[in-house]
Design a protein around this motif. Structure first.
Motif, PDB file in Angstrom:
ATOM      1  N   PHE A 181     -19.277  72.154  24.081  1.00 34.52           N
ATOM      2  CA  PHE A 181     -19.588  70.751  23.798  1.00 34.52           C
ATOM      3  C   PHE A 181     -19.035  69.849  24.888  1.00 34.52           C
ATOM      4  CE2 PHE A 181     -18.231  66.668  21.850  1.00 34.52           C
ATOM      5  CZ  PHE A 181     -19.490  66.158  21.593  1.00 34.52           C
ATOM      6  N   ASN A 182     -19.882  68.974  25.402  1.00 35.48           N
ATOM      7  CA  ASN A 182     -19.459  68.005  26.405  1.00 35.48           C
ATOM      8  C   ASN A 182     -19.963  66.636  25.982  1.00 35.48           C
ATOM      9  OD1 ASN A 182     -18.558  66.629  28.618  1.00 35.48           O
ATOM     10  ND2 ASN A 182     -20.064  67.470  30.039  1.00 35.48           N
ATOM     11  N   THR A 183     -19.051  65.833  25.474  1.00 33.67           N
ATOM     12  CA  THR A 183     -19.432  64.485  25.066  1.00 33.67           C
ATOM     13  C   THR A 183     -19.793  63.660  26.290  1.00 33.67           C
ATOM     14  OG1 THR A 183     -18.659  62.482  23.934  1.00 33.67           O
ATOM     15  CG2 THR A 183     -17.035  63.712  25.182  1.00 33.67           C
ATOM     16  N   THR A 184     -20.531  62.599  26.083  1.00 36.78           N
ATOM     17  CA  THR A 184     -20.849  61.676  27.180  1.00 36.78           C
ATOM     18  C   THR A 184     -19.956  60.438  27.142  1.00 36.78           C
ATOM     19  OG1 THR A 184     -22.613  60.804  25.754  1.00 36.78           O
ATOM     20  CG2 THR A 184     -23.240  62.413  27.428  1.00 36.78           C
ATOM     21  N   LEU A 185     -18.946  60.448  26.264  1.00 32.52           N
ATOM     22  CA  LEU A 185     -18.056  59.301  26.083  1.00 32.52           C
ATOM     23  C   LEU A 185     -17.063  59.204  27.237  1.00 32.52           C
ATOM     24  CD1 LEU A 185     -17.221  57.052  24.003  1.00 32.52           C
ATOM     25  CD2 LEU A 185     -15.552  58.710  23.126  1.00 32.52           C
ATOM     26  N   LYS A 186     -16.964  58.017  27.852  1.00 28.15           N
ATOM     27  CA  LYS A 186     -16.083  57.829  29.007  1.00 28.15           C
ATOM     28  C   LYS A 186     -14.698  57.309  28.642  1.00 28.15           C
ATOM     29  CE  LYS A 186     -19.877  56.943  32.265  1.00 28.15           C
ATOM     30  NZ  LYS A 186     -20.459  55.957  33.212  1.00 28.15           N
ATOM     31  N   SER A 187     -14.579  56.622  27.517  1.00 33.71           N
ATOM     32  CA  SER A 187     -13.307  55.989  27.175  1.00 33.71           C
ATOM     33  C   SER A 187     -12.891  56.346  25.762  1.00 33.71           C
ATOM     34  CB  SER A 187     -13.422  54.462  27.319  1.00 33.71           C
ATOM     35  OG  SER A 187     -12.190  53.829  27.029  1.00 33.71           O
ATOM     36  N   ILE A 188     -11.621  56.722  25.617  1.00 38.38           N
ATOM     37  CA  ILE A 188     -11.076  57.016  24.290  1.00 38.38           C
ATOM     38  C   ILE A 188      -9.887  56.084  24.015  1.00 38.38           C
ATOM     39  CG2 ILE A 188     -11.875  59.399  24.115  1.00 38.38           C
ATOM     40  CD1 ILE A 188      -8.281  58.783  25.095  1.00 38.38           C
ATOM     41  N   SER A 189      -9.516  55.953  22.751  1.00 39.41           N
ATOM     42  CA  SER A 189      -8.330  55.176  22.376  1.00 39.41           C
ATOM     43  C   SER A 189      -7.113  56.058  22.600  1.00 39.41           C
ATOM     44  CB  SER A 189      -8.419  54.744  20.916  1.00 39.41           C
ATOM     45  OG  SER A 189      -9.557  53.944  20.696  1.00 39.41           O
ATOM     46  N   ASP A 190      -6.275  55.682  23.542  1.00 41.62           N
ATOM     47  CA  ASP A 190      -5.196  56.552  24.003  1.00 41.62           C
ATOM     48  C   ASP A 190      -3.990  56.458  23.068  1.00 41.62           C
ATOM     49  OD1 ASP A 190      -3.413  58.082  25.509  1.00 41.62           O
ATOM     50  OD2 ASP A 190      -4.311  57.433  27.404  1.00 41.62           O
ATOM     51  N   PHE A 191      -4.086  57.117  21.924  1.00 44.48           N
ATOM     52  CA  PHE A 191      -2.981  57.114  20.969  1.00 44.48           C
ATOM     53  C   PHE A 191      -1.745  57.838  21.503  1.00 44.48           C
ATOM     54  CE2 PHE A 191      -6.136  55.566  18.047  1.00 44.48           C
ATOM     55  CZ  PHE A 191      -5.400  54.788  17.163  1.00 44.48           C
ATOM     56  N   PRO A 192      -1.869  58.846  22.371  1.00 45.59           N
ATOM     57  CA  PRO A 192      -0.650  59.428  22.934  1.00 45.59           C
ATOM     58  C   PRO A 192       0.208  58.421  23.692  1.00 45.59           C
ATOM     59  CG  PRO A 192      -2.467  60.949  23.213  1.00 45.59           C
ATOM     60  CD  PRO A 192      -3.064  59.665  22.680  1.00 45.59           C
ATOM     61  N   VAL A 193      -0.408  57.488  24.419  1.00 42.36           N
ATOM     62  CA  VAL A 193       0.371  56.454  25.105  1.00 42.36           C
ATOM     63  C   VAL A 193       1.049  55.550  24.084  1.00 42.36           C
ATOM     64  CG1 VAL A 193       0.175  54.358  26.513  1.00 42.36           C
ATOM     65  CG2 VAL A 193      -0.891  56.483  27.286  1.00 42.36           C
ATOM     66  N   TRP A 194       0.315  55.164  23.039  1.00 41.67           N
ATOM     67  CA  TRP A 194       0.924  54.356  21.968  1.00 41.67           C
ATOM     68  C   TRP A 194       2.118  55.078  21.366  1.00 41.67           C
ATOM     69  CZ3 TRP A 194       0.746  56.022  16.745  1.00 41.67           C
ATOM     70  CH2 TRP A 194       1.305  55.130  15.827  1.00 41.67           C
ATOM     71  N   ASP A 195       1.970  56.361  21.117  1.00 44.28           N
ATOM     72  CA  ASP A 195       3.051  57.146  20.519  1.00 44.28           C
ATOM     73  C   ASP A 195       4.260  57.202  21.446  1.00 44.28           C
ATOM     74  OD1 ASP A 195       4.058  58.878  18.413  1.00 44.28           O
ATOM     75  OD2 ASP A 195       3.791  60.539  19.813  1.00 44.28           O
ATOM     76  N   ALA A 196       4.017  57.380  22.748  1.00 44.03           N
ATOM     77  CA  ALA A 196       5.119  57.441  23.710  1.00 44.03           C
ATOM     78  C   ALA A 196       5.862  56.113  23.787  1.00 44.03           C
ATOM     79  CB  ALA A 196       4.593  57.834  25.086  1.00 44.03           C
ATOM     80  N   LEU A 197       5.126  55.008  23.745  1.00 43.75           N
ATOM     81  CA  LEU A 197       5.756  53.686  23.735  1.00 43.75           C
ATOM     82  C   LEU A 197       6.676  53.533  22.529  1.00 43.75           C
ATOM     83  CD1 LEU A 197       2.699  51.506  24.801  1.00 43.75           C
ATOM     84  CD2 LEU A 197       4.906  51.504  25.960  1.00 43.75           C
ATOM     85  N   ASN A 198       6.218  53.999  21.389  1.00 47.52           N
ATOM     86  CA  ASN A 198       7.024  53.870  20.170  1.00 47.52           C
ATOM     87  C   ASN A 198       8.228  54.812  20.180  1.00 47.52           C
ATOM     88  OD1 ASN A 198       5.917  52.006  17.840  1.00 47.52           O
ATOM     89  ND2 ASN A 198       4.149  52.765  18.969  1.00 47.52           N
ATOM     90  N   LYS A 199       8.066  56.001  20.691  1.00 48.67           N
ATOM     91  CA  LYS A 199       9.217  56.905  20.787  1.00 48.67           C
ATOM     92  C   LYS A 199      10.290  56.309  21.688  1.00 48.67           C
ATOM     93  CE  LYS A 199       6.796  61.255  19.880  1.00 48.67           C
ATOM     94  NZ  LYS A 199       6.210  62.483  20.485  1.00 48.67           N
ATOM     95  N   THR A 200       9.855  55.673  22.766  1.00 54.01           N
ATOM     96  CA  THR A 200      10.797  55.142  23.737  1.00 54.01           C
ATOM     97  C   THR A 200      11.488  53.885  23.232  1.00 54.01           C
ATOM     98  OG1 THR A 200       9.476  56.038  25.554  1.00 54.01           O
ATOM     99  CG2 THR A 200      11.056  54.308  26.110  1.00 54.01           C
ATOM    100  N   TRP A 201      10.727  52.927  22.683  1.00 57.53           N
ATOM    101  CA  TRP A 201      11.329  51.631  22.355  1.00 57.53           C
ATOM    102  C   TRP A 201      11.452  51.331  20.856  1.00 57.53           C
ATOM    103  CZ3 TRP A 201       8.126  51.619  26.922  1.00 57.53           C
ATOM    104  CH2 TRP A 201       8.872  51.512  28.093  1.00 57.53           C
ATOM    105  N   ARG A 202      10.924  52.188  20.030  1.00 55.74           N
ATOM    106  CA  ARG A 202      11.189  52.088  18.592  1.00 55.74           C
ATOM    107  C   ARG A 202      12.261  53.084  18.179  1.00 55.74           C
ATOM    108  NH1 ARG A 202       6.468  54.354  15.234  1.00 55.74           N
ATOM    109  NH2 ARG A 202       7.476  56.278  15.962  1.00 55.74           N
ATOM    110  N   ASP A 203      12.092  54.325  18.631  1.00 54.87           N
ATOM    111  CA  ASP A 203      12.983  55.401  18.205  1.00 54.87           C
ATOM    112  C   ASP A 203      14.107  55.667  19.210  1.00 54.87           C
ATOM    113  OD1 ASP A 203      11.248  55.667  16.064  1.00 54.87           O
ATOM    114  OD2 ASP A 203      10.054  57.211  17.066  1.00 54.87           O
TER     115      ASP A 203
END
Length: 622
Positions: free
Chosen positions: A395-417
């Motif tokens: 399967f190869n989607t044609t979608l170019k942009s995704i919602s980058d939840f890993p970056v959101w998670d990293a931000l929260n680990k760093t400055w929330r936790d």
């Protein structure tokens, strides 16, 4: 009480679905009674289309009374009917028109039953000259607005006689009165802040008895919710944004509808929605779709289970439903001239249909921006949905942009936790999984998660550091309305989606103005505005990312093109840090100073650099 309400909603939904079966059977049984009557037509969707589109056909969904027993004809030389199809329910017909040679004009379509006829005049319009569909890139920043909670520009439309839920600003799950007119009135504010793009959560009709304000239970794919305004107001908002060199992203939902939709009173076919013997909710496990070891049971529950009791799950295996949804998106692009679409609950949809949809849109508008909401636990799973991925299942989607939840998670680990800033670094080391991580949408918070400032325990220095990273790393940043004034609520969705102070007549303060903000709010507002305005003219921010392994909680990286370079240093340490700069020579290239865009000061780094505690530098290297 809440569980009992959900039970009632679920029971009503199941009963409505059952009623649709009975209604369909009754229509077929009584078809003989309709033969002496002129065909009754209640609705045609889309109501009009455009001549000169690359897509050579348009499918009309026509709803009325026993239309399956009619003969459908069109008297035109440059349009022909490819197909007339009725599914389980005789009240619907689907008319596929070949418009490849058609010109703008009105075309009569005749429905004949016996000696009785009904004619509808279907219009093909000239293409919208204002449609830009210009797409987004890393120079852009999205400003996410929940219109009901932003600004009440027109109090006269707070409630509607035709829509069930009325305005009640005291109810966190109620309609508060914000609208499209309110958003339009604040475009100058958003532009001055420095955001380049407006993203509204769905403004389409949500005729639901409760929690209809958020927009994700659509009951009409072609009409703005009257409590937000009308289609013309939305089109005008897009036009006004374009006049300010701003862009607009529309929020759409293909996975589910609200149970107040016409379809739930009269289903076009029994497989139009996913039906179960008893109410079955999705497991919300999007990773099962890419998991080679997943059970078919889990995958089925993921994609065919309902998102909630009042949100029937659409079955995109039905080709007529799939075509309907794809056309609806194209209609809004051409009609309103939008520049992008954010697709809700992307992995919950049939993946093959979604890939086809993206190609369908890009065929008509090659530069158009589409981002999928892919709320998944890591880059491994996220990358499955992004074009260019080497998925072993083929399967190869044609979608170019995704919602980058890993970056959101990293931000929260760093400055929330309070984890190490190395978490941010490590997350970006997984960018090899993406074909172009610069197209990912990145964010600190949004309408579904706790607001960043509250998550960071209202620590203003940490908020500034996280903001610096968000607005200078790779990707297309998105900020949530109110972030710029340190709105901090979380928990219940109705709470974190609070009203913007000053958006309603009689509010105690107007945070759209400097005078209406606190000292801390103004300090942060000026900080984020400085970065946002700088981004508008920075070539480097559109370029590549190069970063270095963090040390002593200092993270440094470069954004650069062939002609422009910016060097970012973030000190997440509680102490001032002094360090050698030799390891950064491939970025500095002999330069010994640069301008910090945050303060306007010259930063010297002749062999060494010193940065205060909890401080960030954004240094332009000329």
């Amino acid at each position: 009480m809440k569980s009992f309400r959900n039970y009632v909603i679920t029971l009503m939904t199941v009963l409505l679905a059952s009623f649709s079966v009975l209604a369909s059977d009754a229509t077929t049984t009584n078809s003989a009674n309709n033969k002496s009557k002129a065909p009754v037509i209640n609705q045609v969707e889309p109501a009009f289309w455009w001549a000169g589109m690359k897509t050579p056909s348009v499918m009309l969904m026509v709803h009325g009374v026993d239309l399956a027993s009619t003969e459908v004809t069109i008297d035109a030389k440059d349009i022909k009917i490819n197909e007339v199809k009725s599914l389980d329910n005789a009240n619907y017909v689907f008319i596929d028109l070949d418009i490849s040679k058609a010109k703008a004009g009105t075309y009569p379509i005749t429905f004949t039953r016996g000696k009785k006829k009904t004619v509808i005049n279907y219009e093909l319009k000239e293409r919208n000259k204002e449609t830009k569909a210009q797409g987004l890139d890393q120079s852009d920043v999205m400003y996410l607005i929940m219109p009901d909670r932003f600004v009440n520009g027109n109090p006269d439309n707070d409630s509607s006689d035709k829509l069930v839920q009325k305005a009640d600003r005291s109810d966190r799950g109620g309609r508060h009165g914000g609208d499209i007119a309110g958003v339009t009135s604040k475009l100058d504010y958003i532009n001055d802040l420095g955001a380049t793009t407006v993203w509204l959560t769905p403004f389409l009709e949500n005729n639901q008895p409760g929690w209809s304000y958020h927009g994700y239970a659509i009951t009409d794919f072609y009409q703005a919710d009257a409590r937000h305004g009308d289609n013309a107001e939305y089109k005008n908002m897009v036009s006004e944004a374009h006049k300010r060199d701003m862009k607009v992203v529309m929020d759409l939902v293909f996975n589910h509808i609200g149970n107040g939709h016409l379809w739930m009173k009269d289903l076009p076919s029994q497989d139009w929605i996913h039906q179960w013997k008893e109410f079955t909710k999705t497991n919300y496990k999007g990773e099962t779709i890419s998991d080679p070891n997943a059970s078919e049971y889990d995958r089925k529950i993921m994609q065919e289970g309902w998102f909630d009791g009042h949100m029937p799950d659409l079955n995109q295996d039905n080709p007529y439903l799939a075509k309907y949804l794809m056309q609806a998106s194209l209609w809004w692009i051409e009609y309103a001239g939008i520049d992008g679409i954010r697709m809700d609950t992307y992995p919950y949809n049939k993946k093959e249909m979604m890939s086809e949809w993206v190609s369908y849109v890009l065929n008509e508008y090659p530069d158009f921006y589409i981002v999928g909401e892919t709320w998944l636990p890591g880059a491994t799973w996220e990358s499955y949905w992004k074009t260019g991925g080497k998925n072993r299942d083929g399967f190869n989607t044609t979608l170019k942009s995704i919602s980058d939840f890993p970056v959101w998670d990293a931000l929260n680990k760093t400055w929330r936790d309070h984890w190490s800033i190395t978490e941010v670094y490590k997350t970006l080391t997984e960018d090899f999984l993406y074909d172009d991580a610069g197209q990912n949408k990145i964010f600190m918070d949004n309408h579904d998660v706790d607001r960043a400032f509250g998550s960071f325990k209202k620590d203003l220095p940490n908020m500034k550091l996280a903001t610096t990273f968000l607005l200078t790393t790779r990707g297309i940043p998105q900020i949530f309305y109110g972030t710029e004034i340190l709105m901090a609520k979380g928990g219940d969705h109705g709470d974190l989606r609070e009203d913007f102070p000053g958006g309603w007549a009689g509010d105690e303060r107007d945070a759209f103005t400097k005078e209406g903000r606190t000292d801390d709010e103004n300090e942060y507002f000026d900080y984020i505005r400085t970065i946002l305005q700088w981004r508008k003219n920075s070539e480097a921010i559109t370029g590549k990312l190069k970063h270095w392994v963090p040390f002593n909680e200092v993270y440094a990286y470069q954004r650069y093109t062939d002609n422009s370079s910016v060097f970012v240093v973030i000190n997440n340490n509680l102490d001032e840090q002094t360090f050698d700069t030799a390891r950064f020579e491939e970025a500095l290239k002999g330069k010994t100073s640069g301008k910090d865009i945050l303060t306007g000061k010259t930063i010297s780094f002749d062999g060494k650099m010193t940065i205060p505690a909890k401080t960030a530098y954004i240094i332009e290297l000329k």
